[in-house]
Design a protein around this motif. Structure first.
Motif, PDB file in Angstrom:
ATOM      1  N   ALA A  81      -7.577  -6.624 -17.330  1.00  0.00           N
ATOM      2  CA  ALA A  81      -8.997  -6.377 -17.284  1.00  0.00           C
ATOM      3  C   ALA A  81      -9.855  -5.740 -16.095  1.00  0.00           C
ATOM      4  O   ALA A  81     -10.438  -4.865 -16.352  1.00  0.00           O
ATOM      5  CB  ALA A  81      -9.748  -8.055 -17.660  1.00  0.00           C
ATOM      6  N   VAL A 107      -8.188  -1.918 -15.910  1.00  0.00           N
ATOM      7  CA  VAL A 107      -8.577  -1.027 -17.345  1.00  0.00           C
ATOM      8  C   VAL A 107     -10.213  -0.859 -17.403  1.00  0.00           C
ATOM      9  O   VAL A 107     -10.312   0.224 -17.880  1.00  0.00           O
ATOM     10  CB  VAL A 107      -7.808  -1.768 -18.452  1.00  0.00           C
ATOM     11  CG1 VAL A 107      -8.516  -0.910 -19.605  1.00  0.00           C
ATOM     12  CG2 VAL A 107      -6.434  -1.478 -18.096  1.00  0.00           C
ATOM     13  N   GLU A 108     -10.832  -1.928 -17.126  1.00  0.00           N
ATOM     14  CA  GLU A 108     -12.154  -1.977 -17.686  1.00  0.00           C
ATOM     15  C   GLU A 108     -13.058  -1.696 -16.353  1.00  0.00           C
ATOM     16  O   GLU A 108     -14.252  -2.052 -16.494  1.00  0.00           O
ATOM     17  CB  GLU A 108     -12.614  -2.976 -18.377  1.00  0.00           C
ATOM     18  CG  GLU A 108     -11.944  -2.933 -19.931  1.00  0.00           C
ATOM     19  CD  GLU A 108     -12.465  -4.081 -20.708  1.00  0.00           C
ATOM     20  OE1 GLU A 108     -11.879  -3.936 -21.960  1.00  0.00           O
ATOM     21  OE2 GLU A 108     -12.575  -4.932 -20.040  1.00  0.00           O
ATOM     22  N   ARG A 109     -12.853  -1.656 -15.184  1.00  0.00           N
ATOM     23  CA  ARG A 109     -13.421  -1.474 -13.973  1.00  0.00           C
ATOM     24  C   ARG A 109     -14.823  -0.311 -14.067  1.00  0.00           C
ATOM     25  O   ARG A 109     -15.718  -0.640 -13.315  1.00  0.00           O
ATOM     26  CB  ARG A 109     -12.754  -1.388 -12.768  1.00  0.00           C
ATOM     27  CG  ARG A 109     -11.822  -0.142 -12.607  1.00  0.00           C
ATOM     28  CD  ARG A 109     -11.131   0.137 -11.424  1.00  0.00           C
ATOM     29  NE  ARG A 109     -10.140   1.211 -11.387  1.00  0.00           N
ATOM     30  CZ  ARG A 109      -9.314   1.396 -10.341  1.00  0.00           C
ATOM     31  NH1 ARG A 109      -9.390   0.700  -9.234  1.00  0.00           N
ATOM     32  NH2 ARG A 109      -8.612   2.550 -10.365  1.00  0.00           N
ATOM     33  N   LYS A 110     -14.339   0.739 -14.820  1.00  0.00           N
ATOM     34  CA  LYS A 110     -15.436   1.719 -14.792  1.00  0.00           C
ATOM     35  C   LYS A 110     -16.275   1.492 -16.100  1.00  0.00           C
ATOM     36  O   LYS A 110     -17.484   2.088 -16.131  1.00  0.00           O
ATOM     37  CB  LYS A 110     -14.729   3.154 -14.792  1.00  0.00           C
ATOM     38  CG  LYS A 110     -14.006   3.478 -13.548  1.00  0.00           C
ATOM     39  CD  LYS A 110     -13.480   5.000 -13.917  1.00  0.00           C
ATOM     40  CE  LYS A 110     -12.697   5.385 -12.617  1.00  0.00           C
ATOM     41  NZ  LYS A 110     -12.274   6.580 -12.688  1.00  0.00           N
ATOM     42  N   ILE A 111     -15.953   0.688 -17.122  1.00  0.00           N
ATOM     43  CA  ILE A 111     -17.012   0.612 -18.269  1.00  0.00           C
ATOM     44  C   ILE A 111     -17.353  -0.887 -18.427  1.00  0.00           C
ATOM     45  O   ILE A 111     -18.271  -1.242 -19.335  1.00  0.00           O
ATOM     46  CB  ILE A 111     -15.978   0.675 -19.458  1.00  0.00           C
ATOM     47  CG1 ILE A 111     -14.760  -0.051 -19.565  1.00  0.00           C
ATOM     48  CG2 ILE A 111     -15.592   2.644 -19.468  1.00  0.00           C
ATOM     49  CD1 ILE A 111     -14.202   0.179 -21.179  1.00  0.00           C
ATOM     50  N   ARG A 112     -17.045  -1.734 -17.522  1.00  0.00           N
ATOM     51  CA  ARG A 112     -17.350  -3.196 -17.687  1.00  0.00           C
ATOM     52  C   ARG A 112     -18.694  -3.245 -17.305  1.00  0.00           C
ATOM     53  O   ARG A 112     -19.376  -2.893 -16.425  1.00  0.00           O
ATOM     54  CB  ARG A 112     -16.625  -4.043 -16.403  1.00  0.00           C
ATOM     55  CG  ARG A 112     -16.892  -5.624 -16.577  1.00  0.00           C
ATOM     56  CD  ARG A 112     -16.121  -6.232 -15.554  1.00  0.00           C
ATOM     57  NE  ARG A 112     -14.684  -6.007 -15.713  1.00  0.00           N
ATOM     58  CZ  ARG A 112     -14.112  -5.489 -14.632  1.00  0.00           C
ATOM     59  NH1 ARG A 112     -14.679  -4.846 -13.457  1.00  0.00           N
ATOM     60  NH2 ARG A 112     -12.783  -5.054 -14.653  1.00  0.00           N
ATOM     61  N   ALA A 156     -16.695  -5.358 -23.593  1.00  0.00           N
ATOM     62  CA  ALA A 156     -15.642  -5.161 -22.892  1.00  0.00           C
ATOM     63  C   ALA A 156     -14.528  -6.441 -22.937  1.00  0.00           C
ATOM     64  O   ALA A 156     -14.772  -7.426 -22.578  1.00  0.00           O
ATOM     65  CB  ALA A 156     -15.975  -5.159 -21.324  1.00  0.00           C
ATOM     66  N   GLU A 157     -13.540  -5.880 -23.983  1.00  0.00           N
ATOM     67  CA  GLU A 157     -12.905  -7.087 -24.572  1.00  0.00           C
ATOM     68  C   GLU A 157     -11.750  -7.701 -23.490  1.00  0.00           C
ATOM     69  O   GLU A 157     -11.666  -8.844 -23.774  1.00  0.00           O
ATOM     70  CB  GLU A 157     -12.028  -6.491 -25.990  1.00  0.00           C
ATOM     71  CG  GLU A 157     -13.000  -6.024 -27.057  1.00  0.00           C
ATOM     72  CD  GLU A 157     -13.515  -4.553 -26.936  1.00  0.00           C
ATOM     73  OE1 GLU A 157     -13.278  -3.899 -25.770  1.00  0.00           O
ATOM     74  OE2 GLU A 157     -14.177  -4.157 -27.717  1.00  0.00           O
ATOM     75  N   SER A 211     -12.097  -7.906 -20.533  1.00  0.00           N
ATOM     76  CA  SER A 211     -12.981  -8.768 -19.248  1.00  0.00           C
ATOM     77  C   SER A 211     -13.226 -10.000 -20.060  1.00  0.00           C
ATOM     78  O   SER A 211     -13.186 -11.130 -19.496  1.00  0.00           O
ATOM     79  CB  SER A 211     -13.863  -7.864 -18.818  1.00  0.00           C
ATOM     80  OG  SER A 211     -13.394  -6.781 -18.281  1.00  0.00           O
ATOM     81  N   TYR A 257      -7.808 -11.370 -27.247  1.00  0.00           N
ATOM     82  CA  TYR A 257      -8.153  -9.855 -27.145  1.00  0.00           C
ATOM     83  C   TYR A 257      -8.062  -9.131 -28.081  1.00  0.00           C
ATOM     84  O   TYR A 257      -8.938  -8.509 -28.565  1.00  0.00           O
ATOM     85  CB  TYR A 257      -7.194  -9.188 -25.964  1.00  0.00           C
ATOM     86  CG  TYR A 257      -7.395  -7.641 -25.932  1.00  0.00           C
ATOM     87  CD1 TYR A 257      -8.671  -7.064 -25.562  1.00  0.00           C
ATOM     88  CD2 TYR A 257      -6.275  -6.830 -26.687  1.00  0.00           C
ATOM     89  CE1 TYR A 257      -8.566  -5.676 -25.401  1.00  0.00           C
ATOM     90  CE2 TYR A 257      -6.379  -5.345 -26.661  1.00  0.00           C
ATOM     91  CZ  TYR A 257      -7.493  -4.930 -25.992  1.00  0.00           C
ATOM     92  OH  TYR A 257      -7.961  -3.365 -26.059  1.00  0.00           O
TER      93      TYR A 257
END
Length: 412
Positions: free
Chosen positions: A93, A96-101, A247-248, A250, A301
């Motif tokens: 989490a 992978v999602e640090r830019k879209i979280r 953000a699935e 996260s 997830y």
């Protein structure tokens, strides 16, 4: 000599062109096959995800039942299960999602706390109590009422629409009623024992044992009903939360973290024996790791992704497969007994559920057709406006006619 050389070069050029055409045909065939496979996978990926998840749940039911027979506390199992899930999912989490979280607001955080309470704490503990009071096969079969309860709750929260004038909407309602009827059969009628795969249960029981077993059976049914309402509420709230926090990974990690904390507090209250927290590298450790990785981390997830695209009713519509797998594994591994009432009720539930699934599939087809119809209508309106504007243009005088000036007055 020159003529021969010219003919030879011409024949070689023709052969090269023929080979080039063959390569183009092969590439076209391969690209067509790739497109067909891609389209098939795109349509089937949600079904494949939910079917594979049912195999994972069936394995968990059997492994956890073995761990409980070895003396493991279900309160402790829930804590360790979500601790493992948090450790596995948190790194994915984060990276992978640090830019879209999206930003974690207080409103979303409170919803995540509620999600951690509904599924990890209430649903799982109540399910394990019900499973120990009945059997792994009965518990997995009874959970088949989950889609019906989720469907009713989704209508109440306006996540599902019903139009009784349409056949597919009527199929969803009738299927829900059939599913509830099957659950009532399982609850009210036990019936004789049905031996699956030539497995044989124990001998005769005394009247005291029979009375005690009946009392445990009723307790198990009540806890399983409560578990189903908690699980359905989890899917409804998950669908709402994904709209604010898309953000699935996260969301999965945060739900597992909150589930670990909240279930830890509950376990410390109800499990006073500190030795219950000590586990070795045996079936108890396997139950914590397997259920944490497969049935909490990966399952949350996958369910959130499918829930976001297809809705909570679709996510819960595949539980009958888990019942079948669990019944076979329970008969082989645990030598469990299956009663006639459970078998009849399960068949009725399956019929009702696939009526709901058929209605949901038609819902999606109708929604796509309505969307395409809306796009075509907008395009037709746009083209008509352009055509009307073109008719009002005075091409010969290189100017605009009076009617066009009236329709499109100049800006001040």
């Amino acid at each position: 000599m020159l003529v021969h050389h010219f003919v030879f070069n011409r024949e070689r050029l023709e052969r090269e062109r023929e080979r080039e055409r063959e390569r183009e045909r092969e590439m076209g065939d391969q690209s067509g096959l790739c497109r067909a496979l891609s389209e098939f996978f795109d349509k089937a990926k949600f079904y494949l995800a939910m079917v594979s998840l049912q195999f994972g749940y069936a394995g968990m039911y059997i492994i956890c039942m073995v761990a409980f027979k070895r003396g493991m506390s279900h309160w402790v199992l829930v804590v360790y299960r979500h601790a493992v899930a948090t450790l596995v999912m948190a790194p994915f989490a984060y990276f992978v999602e640090r830019k879209i979280r999206p930003k974690l607001t207080l409103r979303v955080f409170l919803k995540i706390m509620a999600l951690g309470l509904l599924e990890p704490v209430l649903d799982q503990n109540l399910y394990y109590v019900g499973m120990k009071s009945t059997s792994a096969t009965f518990a997995s079969a009874f959970v088949n009422v989950l889609p019906a309860v989720t469907f009713i709750m989704a209508i109440a929260f306006r996540l599902e629409t019903v139009n009784l004038k349409k056949i597919h909407s009527l199929a969803k309602v009738i299927g829900t009623a059939i599913t509830v009827s099957g659950a009532m059969v399982m609850t009210l009628y036990k019936g004789p024992i049905i031996n699956i795969l030539f497995t044989h249960g124990g001998g005769h029981h005394s009247s005291t044992n029979a009375s005690s077993e009946q009392q445990h059976w009723v307790t198990g049914i009540i806890t399983l009903i409560s578990c189903i309402f908690g699980w359905s509420g989890f899917f409804i709230l998950q669908s709402m939360t994904l709209k604010e926090y898309p953000a699935e990974l996260s969301l999965t990690a945060l739900v597992c973290l909150m589930g670990m904390i909240e279930s830890g507090i509950v376990a410390l209250i109800f499990e006073r024996n500190m030795s219950a927290w000590v586990i070795g590298f045996d079936s108890r450790f396997l139950a914590a790791v397997y259920s944490g990785v497969v049935c909490s981390g990966i399952a949350y997830y996958m369910q959130s992704v499918v829930n976001k695209m297809r809705g909570p009713v679709f996510v819960t519509a595949f539980s009958p497969l888990s019942m079948v797998i669990t019944a076979v594994l329970g008969a082989i591994v645990l030598a469990e007994q299956t009663h006639l009432g459970s078998l009849i009720g399960a068949i009725v539930i399956v019929i009702g559920l696939y009526s709901v699934i058929w209605g949901k599939s038609k819902d999606l087809t109708a929604a796509n057709a309505e969307f395409e119809k809306g796009k075509a209508s907008q395009l037709e309106t746009f083209q008509k406006n352009i055509s009307d504007f073109g008719d009002d243009i005075d091409v010969e005088s290189n100017g605009v006619s009076k009617s066009a000036a009236q329709k499109f007055p100049p800006e001040p």
